[in-house]
Design a protein around this motif. Sequence first.
Motif, PDB file in Angstrom:
ATOM      1  N   ARG A 141       0.866  -1.178   0.000  1.00 28.82           N
ATOM      2  CA  ARG A 141       0.000   0.000   0.000  1.00 28.82           C
ATOM      3  C   ARG A 141       0.899   1.224   0.000  1.00 28.82           C
ATOM      4  NH1 ARG A 141      -4.015  -2.470   4.536  1.00 28.82           N
ATOM      5  NH2 ARG A 141      -2.224  -1.999   5.847  1.00 28.82           N
ATOM      6  N   ARG A 142       0.782   2.044  -1.021  1.00 29.65           N
ATOM      7  CA  ARG A 142       1.676   3.172  -1.174  1.00 29.65           C
ATOM      8  C   ARG A 142       1.304   4.318  -0.233  1.00 29.65           C
ATOM      9  NH1 ARG A 142       6.110   1.016  -3.231  1.00 29.65           N
ATOM     10  NH2 ARG A 142       5.712  -0.126  -5.176  1.00 29.65           N
ATOM     11  N   GLY A 143       2.319   5.004   0.256  1.00 29.99           N
ATOM     12  CA  GLY A 143       2.085   6.175   1.090  1.00 29.99           C
ATOM     13  C   GLY A 143       1.288   7.220   0.329  1.00 29.99           C
ATOM     14  N   GLY A 144       0.217   7.700   0.958  1.00 25.50           N
ATOM     15  CA  GLY A 144      -0.621   8.721   0.338  1.00 25.50           C
ATOM     16  C   GLY A 144      -1.634   8.201  -0.654  1.00 25.50           C
ATOM     17  N   GLU A 145      -1.730   6.869  -0.828  1.00 25.00           N
ATOM     18  CA  GLU A 145      -2.684   6.373  -1.824  1.00 25.00           C
ATOM     19  C   GLU A 145      -4.132   6.569  -1.378  1.00 25.00           C
ATOM     20  OE1 GLU A 145      -1.813   2.233  -2.370  1.00 25.00           O
ATOM     21  OE2 GLU A 145      -3.332   1.592  -0.914  1.00 25.00           O
ATOM     22  N   ASP A 146      -4.371   6.702  -0.095  1.00 22.86           N
ATOM     23  CA  ASP A 146      -5.722   6.974   0.404  1.00 22.86           C
ATOM     24  C   ASP A 146      -5.970   8.475   0.456  1.00 22.86           C
ATOM     25  OD1 ASP A 146      -8.211   6.852   1.523  1.00 22.86           O
ATOM     26  OD2 ASP A 146      -7.561   6.090   3.464  1.00 22.86           O
ATOM     27  N   VAL A 147      -5.079   9.219   1.126  1.00 21.99           N
ATOM     28  CA  VAL A 147      -5.230  10.661   1.283  1.00 21.99           C
ATOM     29  C   VAL A 147      -3.876  11.328   1.068  1.00 21.99           C
ATOM     30  CG1 VAL A 147      -5.845  12.533   2.869  1.00 21.99           C
ATOM     31  CG2 VAL A 147      -7.123  10.374   2.939  1.00 21.99           C
ATOM     32  N   MET A 148      -3.861  12.366   0.245  1.00 26.05           N
ATOM     33  CA  MET A 148      -2.644  13.149   0.050  1.00 26.05           C
ATOM     34  C   MET A 148      -2.670  14.366   0.978  1.00 26.05           C
ATOM     35  SD  MET A 148      -0.832  11.569  -2.182  1.00 26.05           S
ATOM     36  CE  MET A 148       0.372  12.832  -2.616  1.00 26.05           C
ATOM     37  N   ARG A 149      -1.502  14.776   1.432  1.00 20.82           N
ATOM     38  CA  ARG A 149      -1.402  15.968   2.272  1.00 20.82           C
ATOM     39  C   ARG A 149      -1.968  17.177   1.510  1.00 20.82           C
ATOM     40  NH1 ARG A 149       3.398  15.518   3.344  1.00 20.82           N
ATOM     41  NH2 ARG A 149       3.350  14.764   5.505  1.00 20.82           N
ATOM     42  N   GLY A 150      -2.836  17.957   2.193  1.00 21.75           N
ATOM     43  CA  GLY A 150      -3.453  19.126   1.580  1.00 21.75           C
ATOM     44  C   GLY A 150      -4.757  18.842   0.862  1.00 21.75           C
ATOM     45  N   ALA A 151      -5.159  17.572   0.788  1.00 24.68           N
ATOM     46  CA  ALA A 151      -6.401  17.215   0.089  1.00 24.68           C
ATOM     47  C   ALA A 151      -7.621  17.542   0.944  1.00 24.68           C
ATOM     48  CB  ALA A 151      -6.398  15.734  -0.259  1.00 24.68           C
ATOM     49  N   VAL A 152      -8.700  17.982   0.291  1.00 21.60           N
ATOM     50  CA  VAL A 152      -9.986  18.150   0.965  1.00 21.60           C
ATOM     51  C   VAL A 152     -10.641  16.769   1.016  1.00 21.60           C
ATOM     52  CG1 VAL A 152     -12.260  19.224   0.890  1.00 21.60           C
ATOM     53  CG2 VAL A 152     -10.237  20.527   0.184  1.00 21.60           C
ATOM     54  N   VAL A 153     -10.709  16.191   2.199  1.00 16.29           N
ATOM     55  CA  VAL A 153     -11.246  14.836   2.318  1.00 16.29           C
ATOM     56  C   VAL A 153     -12.755  14.828   2.557  1.00 16.29           C
ATOM     57  CG1 VAL A 153      -9.048  13.903   3.120  1.00 16.29           C
ATOM     58  CG2 VAL A 153     -10.707  14.710   4.795  1.00 16.29           C
ATOM     59  N   LEU A 154     -13.272  15.894   3.141  1.00 12.57           N
ATOM     60  CA  LEU A 154     -14.708  16.057   3.355  1.00 12.57           C
ATOM     61  C   LEU A 154     -15.050  17.523   3.075  1.00 12.57           C
ATOM     62  CD1 LEU A 154     -15.002  14.081   6.725  1.00 12.57           C
ATOM     63  CD2 LEU A 154     -15.825  13.288   4.506  1.00 12.57           C
ATOM     64  N   SER A 155     -16.144  17.753   2.374  1.00  9.29           N
ATOM     65  CA  SER A 155     -16.465  19.102   1.921  1.00  9.29           C
ATOM     66  C   SER A 155     -17.535  19.759   2.778  1.00  9.29           C
ATOM     67  CB  SER A 155     -16.940  19.069   0.458  1.00  9.29           C
ATOM     68  OG  SER A 155     -15.945  18.550  -0.381  1.00  9.29           O
ATOM     69  N   LYS A 156     -17.442  21.073   2.877  1.00 14.92           N
ATOM     70  CA  LYS A 156     -18.475  21.862   3.549  1.00 14.92           C
ATOM     71  C   LYS A 156     -19.827  21.535   2.935  1.00 14.92           C
ATOM     72  CE  LYS A 156     -19.918  26.656   4.360  1.00 14.92           C
ATOM     73  NZ  LYS A 156     -19.599  28.089   4.133  1.00 14.92           N
ATOM     74  N   GLY A 157     -20.819  21.342   3.793  1.00 14.17           N
ATOM     75  CA  GLY A 157     -22.147  20.993   3.322  1.00 14.17           C
ATOM     76  C   GLY A 157     -22.390  19.507   3.210  1.00 14.17           C
ATOM     77  N   GLU A 158     -21.369  18.704   3.504  1.00 14.58           N
ATOM     78  CA  GLU A 158     -21.500  17.246   3.419  1.00 14.58           C
ATOM     79  C   GLU A 158     -22.129  16.692   4.689  1.00 14.58           C
ATOM     80  OE1 GLU A 158     -18.544  13.465   2.376  1.00 14.58           O
ATOM     81  OE2 GLU A 158     -17.944  15.519   1.905  1.00 14.58           O
ATOM     82  N   LEU A 159     -23.039  15.745   4.512  1.00 12.55           N
ATOM     83  CA  LEU A 159     -23.653  15.071   5.645  1.00 12.55           C
ATOM     84  C   LEU A 159     -22.689  14.008   6.145  1.00 12.55           C
ATOM     85  CD1 LEU A 159     -26.204  14.570   7.402  1.00 12.55           C
ATOM     86  CD2 LEU A 159     -26.897  12.898   5.671  1.00 12.55           C
ATOM     87  N   LEU A 160     -22.330  14.094   7.405  1.00 15.34           N
ATOM     88  CA  LEU A 160     -21.348  13.176   7.961  1.00 15.34           C
ATOM     89  C   LEU A 160     -21.970  11.812   8.231  1.00 15.34           C
ATOM     90  CD1 LEU A 160     -19.560  15.680  10.330  1.00 15.34           C
ATOM     91  CD2 LEU A 160     -18.471  14.432   8.461  1.00 15.34           C
ATOM     92  N   ALA A 163     -18.632   6.371   8.016  1.00 14.34           N
ATOM     93  CA  ALA A 163     -17.407   6.300   7.221  1.00 14.34           C
ATOM     94  C   ALA A 163     -16.702   7.648   7.196  1.00 14.34           C
ATOM     95  CB  ALA A 163     -17.723   5.833   5.801  1.00 14.34           C
ATOM     96  N   GLY A 164     -17.473   8.733   7.075  1.00 12.32           N
ATOM     97  CA  GLY A 164     -16.875  10.064   7.023  1.00 12.32           C
ATOM     98  C   GLY A 164     -16.182  10.450   8.314  1.00 12.32           C
ATOM     99  N   ILE A 165     -16.795  10.133   9.454  1.00 11.97           N
ATOM    100  CA  ILE A 165     -16.142  10.495  10.711  1.00 11.97           C
ATOM    101  C   ILE A 165     -14.929   9.605  10.957  1.00 11.97           C
ATOM    102  CG2 ILE A 165     -18.224  11.494  11.711  1.00 11.97           C
ATOM    103  CD1 ILE A 165     -18.645   9.007  13.341  1.00 11.97           C
ATOM    104  N   GLY A 166     -14.959   8.362  10.429  1.00 12.65           N
ATOM    105  CA  GLY A 166     -13.773   7.521  10.510  1.00 12.65           C
ATOM    106  C   GLY A 166     -12.639   8.096   9.683  1.00 12.65           C
ATOM    107  N   LEU A 167     -12.960   8.627   8.504  1.00 16.64           N
ATOM    108  CA  LEU A 167     -11.954   9.258   7.656  1.00 16.64           C
ATOM    109  C   LEU A 167     -11.378  10.484   8.339  1.00 16.64           C
ATOM    110  CD1 LEU A 167     -10.453   9.486   4.980  1.00 16.64           C
ATOM    111  CD2 LEU A 167     -12.463  10.618   4.011  1.00 16.64           C
ATOM    112  N   ALA A 168     -12.244  11.286   8.973  1.00 18.98           N
ATOM    113  CA  ALA A 168     -11.761  12.470   9.685  1.00 18.98           C
ATOM    114  C   ALA A 168     -10.826  12.080  10.825  1.00 18.98           C
ATOM    115  CB  ALA A 168     -12.941  13.282  10.219  1.00 18.98           C
ATOM    116  N   ALA A 169     -11.201  11.052  11.558  1.00 15.32           N
ATOM    117  CA  ALA A 169     -10.336  10.587  12.648  1.00 15.32           C
ATOM    118  C   ALA A 169      -9.011  10.079  12.109  1.00 15.32           C
ATOM    119  CB  ALA A 169     -11.044   9.492  13.450  1.00 15.32           C
ATOM    120  N   GLY A 170      -9.046   9.471  10.914  1.00  9.72           N
ATOM    121  CA  GLY A 170      -7.843   8.923  10.328  1.00  9.72           C
ATOM    122  C   GLY A 170      -6.808   9.961   9.947  1.00  9.72           C
ATOM    123  N   ILE A 171      -7.229  11.218   9.827  1.00  5.11           N
ATOM    124  CA  ILE A 171      -6.259  12.290   9.563  1.00  5.11           C
ATOM    125  C   ILE A 171      -6.040  13.143  10.813  1.00  5.11           C
ATOM    126  CG2 ILE A 171      -6.760  12.337   7.090  1.00  5.11           C
ATOM    127  CD1 ILE A 171      -8.348  14.957   7.629  1.00  5.11           C
ATOM    128  N   GLY A 172      -6.475  12.608  11.959  1.00  4.43           N
ATOM    129  CA  GLY A 172      -6.157  13.259  13.220  1.00  4.43           C
ATOM    130  C   GLY A 172      -7.152  14.269  13.723  1.00  4.43           C
TER     131      GLY A 172
END
Length: 411
Positions: A141-160, A163-172
């Motif tokens: 599994r390559r570094g950054g293949e899921d999320v790249m530094r500086g990427a918008v992983v969840l957008s304003k107006g998105e219903l959480l 899975a979304g809150i797990g993704l948010a936790a995964g980036i700290g």
Amino acid sequence: MNDPRPPLRSLDDALAELLDRAVPLLESERVSTFDADGRVLAQDVVSNLQVPPQDNSAMDGYALRCADVTAAGALLPVSQRIPAGSAGAALQDGTAARIFTGAPIPPGADAVVMQEDCEVVAGAPAAIRVMRVPKPGQWIRRGGEDVMRGAVVLSKGELLTPAGIGLAAGIGMDTLLVARRPRVALFSTGDELVMPGDVAPEQMKPGAIYNSNRFFLRALLKRLGCEVTDLGIVPDRRDATIDALRSASAQHDLILTSGGVSVGEEDHIKPAVQALGELNLWQIGIKPGKPFAYGRIAQAHFAGLPGNPVSSFITFLLLVRPFLRKLQGATSLAPKPVAVPAHFTWPRADKRREFLRVRRNAAGGLDLFPNQSSGVLTSTVWGDGVVDNPAGQTISHGAMVQFISFAELLS
């Protein structure tokens, strides 16, 4: 002779006008990521790191150089052991590293061979026989293949979602900025309404009914992330209705009622709202449904739903749900129908757009609930969605229809 009834409005036109009046709430609040499920994001979530942080193993197995295994059966000594959470040393030429899922790939290795494709050679020193020739990059599994530094992983107006809150936790992210909950006042009027538990069925007066709408509307509002003030059953008097509306308008974003919005019906809701603010009565070309009221009392919105249970339920999902999501700043408002074959016939076309209660079957089609009356709440429990059937259209067995799941409408 002129028809005194107002013309029917299309659902699309009514919804567009309703959403135009729904100005998103400006306030937001920061909540624990643990508590963010079902909330609407008030700002983009940007990653300050990449995920995974470095190349890591996708399997339990052995990290090696492909150049060292040119044929099946190659023998390699095991030079190190790398569990998850630790970093290995640079891989020595002609050796393999025992590695576990999630562990960083050691410098110099270009593939992972899963343990099922290796044989452990007995004796010391430790060694393996690689039974399958690896390909460069396999099971890495390559570094950054899921999320790249500086990427918008969840957008304003998105219903959480979970899975979304797990993704948010995964980036700290331990907290998230979300739109504040809409404050909704809910009440019923009508002397015929009885609360479950207050009166036994055998003691109910003629014409009395249990107040089912209050229960499912409160549950629907809660599911949409609202703060609900349940004002109960307001006495069927104009002064009491005006007092309840005036009080609710000072502290809530929306006042929601059911019943008493049919044209020509004698009730206290309509004159009370008109006395305090403005009221628009809409006759919408849908079935079940049709009567719907929208108005304003001071800074509060007012929505009046039809009284029949299924009409109230469906009209809430089609009109009030997107309205509340718009107040929260959500960007996705319209349900997404899918084409599914009808395993039933609907021979009688109606002049209104129909929302037929259906259920998916094991054959991949849709079964129709036999009683589509607006008073049969059983149909919404039995069904797992509706068919959005255009006005004037019949349905033949096997025809492709537009299915909207309740899971979609309840999110």
